[in-house]
Design a protein around this motif. Structure first.
Motif, PDB file in Angstrom:
ATOM      1  N   ALA A 118       0.879  -1.162   0.000  1.00  0.00           N
ATOM      2  CA  ALA A 118       0.000   0.000   0.000  1.00  0.00           C
ATOM      3  C   ALA A 118       0.920   1.217   0.000  1.00  0.00           C
ATOM      4  O   ALA A 118       1.470   1.579   1.039  1.00  0.00           O
ATOM      5  N   GLY A 119       1.119   1.796  -1.171  1.00  0.00           N
ATOM      6  CA  GLY A 119       2.088   2.881  -1.280  1.00  0.00           C
ATOM      7  C   GLY A 119       3.481   2.354  -1.008  1.00  0.00           C
ATOM      8  O   GLY A 119       3.923   1.381  -1.624  1.00  0.00           O
ATOM      9  N   THR A 164      -4.496  -1.988   9.160  1.00  0.00           N
ATOM     10  CA  THR A 164      -3.469  -2.105   8.123  1.00  0.00           C
ATOM     11  C   THR A 164      -2.100  -1.665   8.628  1.00  0.00           C
ATOM     12  O   THR A 164      -1.143  -1.615   7.851  1.00  0.00           O
ATOM     13  N   TYR A 165      -1.997  -1.347   9.902  1.00  0.00           N
ATOM     14  CA  TYR A 165      -0.722  -0.921  10.488  1.00  0.00           C
ATOM     15  C   TYR A 165      -0.211  -1.860  11.570  1.00  0.00           C
ATOM     16  O   TYR A 165       0.989  -1.884  11.849  1.00  0.00           O
ATOM     17  N   PHE A 166      -1.109  -2.606  12.227  1.00  0.00           N
ATOM     18  CA  PHE A 166      -0.716  -3.421  13.378  1.00  0.00           C
ATOM     19  C   PHE A 166      -1.334  -4.812  13.328  1.00  0.00           C
ATOM     20  O   PHE A 166      -2.499  -4.973  12.962  1.00  0.00           O
ATOM     21  N   PHE A 167      -0.535  -5.813  13.737  1.00  0.00           N
ATOM     22  CA  PHE A 167      -1.078  -7.075  14.210  1.00  0.00           C
ATOM     23  C   PHE A 167      -1.499  -6.849  15.663  1.00  0.00           C
ATOM     24  O   PHE A 167      -0.898  -6.032  16.381  1.00  0.00           O
ATOM     25  N   HIS A 168      -2.509  -7.581  16.111  1.00  0.00           N
ATOM     26  CA  HIS A 168      -2.855  -7.497  17.524  1.00  0.00           C
ATOM     27  C   HIS A 168      -3.218  -8.874  18.061  1.00  0.00           C
ATOM     28  O   HIS A 168      -3.531  -9.802  17.306  1.00  0.00           O
ATOM     29  N   GLY A 169      -3.126  -9.023  19.363  1.00  0.00           N
ATOM     30  CA  GLY A 169      -3.457 -10.268  20.037  1.00  0.00           C
ATOM     31  C   GLY A 169      -3.717  -9.968  21.500  1.00  0.00           C
ATOM     32  O   GLY A 169      -3.917  -8.816  21.891  1.00  0.00           O
ATOM     33  N   ARG A 170      -3.702 -11.002  22.335  1.00  0.00           N
ATOM     34  CA  ARG A 170      -3.985 -10.799  23.757  1.00  0.00           C
ATOM     35  C   ARG A 170      -3.229 -11.817  24.575  1.00  0.00           C
ATOM     36  O   ARG A 170      -3.145 -12.992  24.214  1.00  0.00           O
ATOM     37  N   THR A 171      -2.655 -11.372  25.680  1.00  0.00           N
ATOM     38  CA  THR A 171      -1.978 -12.304  26.577  1.00  0.00           C
ATOM     39  C   THR A 171      -3.010 -13.073  27.402  1.00  0.00           C
ATOM     40  O   THR A 171      -4.184 -12.695  27.472  1.00  0.00           O
ATOM     41  N   SER A 172      -2.562 -14.137  28.036  1.00  0.00           N
ATOM     42  CA  SER A 172      -3.445 -14.908  28.913  1.00  0.00           C
ATOM     43  C   SER A 172      -3.850 -14.058  30.118  1.00  0.00           C
ATOM     44  O   SER A 172      -3.058 -13.271  30.635  1.00  0.00           O
TER      45      SER A 172
END
Length: 305
Positions: free
Chosen positions: A216-217, A279-287
């Motif tokens: 993207a660009g 479109t800028y970050f992956f995200h997740g969550r800790t336990s």
């Protein structure tokens, strides 16, 4: 030659009938390099640089335009907005922010229906103990693997923004943290060959889904989630000889996603409002812990297209 690991036998790519895309499968193996960093990161074993909200307590009561301007400025500069309000927004103000950013996407999955308000607000409450039921995991103490939102959907059905607001943080010491990993840092860790392979690879049997990596660009954007112990079925649109590199490219991507030096953590506080550009970050969550206090954790979410 595709790397061999204890749980991922090599399966030669298959060319579809009519010289269509090659296709194959990927299954993480016990020797894959991302497994140990993932365990540390999502198991709360890795120190994380904390994302803090810019203190703007007055914006809770001020007209919405002031809040919208603050969020817009932060998103424009870094693809992420974090604002610490003195109190959570009302549902009216929350949905108005979604309307300012775009169009809020309805939550139509029957599995989440008990947690939905106004068709578009999802209440993320950590009510359940650890579970293998994928539909309940966002409402349990499980960790959530790094991903982009709706990575298996067509591009037009993927949200641009994920809006999160904290009503109750739960256990401040042992509660789950949201993890953010910048795509630009992931892309920097990947070889040019790997980026080329990923830009020709997509989830199989998902009409309209984008390639795992796309430009993207001047930046790389990813549509991908860590499938954990599940099988990823892929198709590859490129020279047949290069399809044997898909497994290695996916391992390199996963290792880059879980590299600890670029991960950042959100320690939730009541009134913290966060907008993530998908479109800028992956995200997740800790336990999260199983303490009664931790299970009081409550966030509200909008997905905005």
């Amino acid at each position: 030659m595709e790397h061999r690991s204890a749980l991922s036998p090599v399966r030669p790519p298959v060319r579809s009938a009519g010289d269509g895309p090659a296709h194959g499968t990927f299954l993480a193996g016990a020797a894959d390099p991302h497994l140990a960093p993932r365990e540390r990161l999502l198991g709360n074993g890795a120190p994380l640089a904390e994302v803090t909200g810019r203190p703007r307590p007055e914006l809770t009561a001020e007209p919405g335009d002031a809040l919208h301007e603050e969020v817009s400025e932060q998103l424009w500069s870094r693809g992420l907005a974090a604002v610490q309000l003195d109190e959570p927004l009302s549902n009216d103000r929350f949905t108005a922010l979604g309307a300012f950013l775009g169009t809020a996407m309805p939550e139509r999955d029957p599995a989440v229906a008990p947690y939905v308000e106004r068709e578009v607000i999802l209440n993320l409450r950590s009510e359940h103990a650890r579970t293998d039921d994928v539909s309940l995991q966002p409402f349990a103490v499980n960790h959530l693997s790094l991903h982009t939102e709706s990575s298996g959907a067509p591009l037009g059905a993927q949200p641009r923004y994920i809006v999160l607001m904290c009503l109750a943080p739960g256990d401040a010491a042992q509660g789950a943290r949201t993890v953010l990993v910048p795509m630009r840092e992931v892309a920097r860790r990947l070889s040019p060959q790997t980026l080329t392979v990923l830009s020709r690879t997509r989830y199989r049997d998902r009409p309209g889904v984008p390639t795992i990596a796309r430009q993207a660009g001047d930046r790389w954007v990813f549509s991908f989630r860590d499938f954990l112990a599940d099988e990823l079925r892929w198709s590859y649109e490129g020279p047949e000889a290069d399809a044997t590199a898909v497994g290695d490219a996916l391992r390199e991507l996963l290792a880059a996603m879980y590299a600890p030096e670029h991960a950042r953590g959100l320690q939730w506080r009541r009134g913290l409002l966060v907008v993530i550009d998908n479109t800028y970050f992956f995200h997740g969550r800790t336990s999260g812990s199983a303490t009664p206090e931790a299970r009081l954790r409550h966030l509200k979410r909008l997905r905005v297209g």
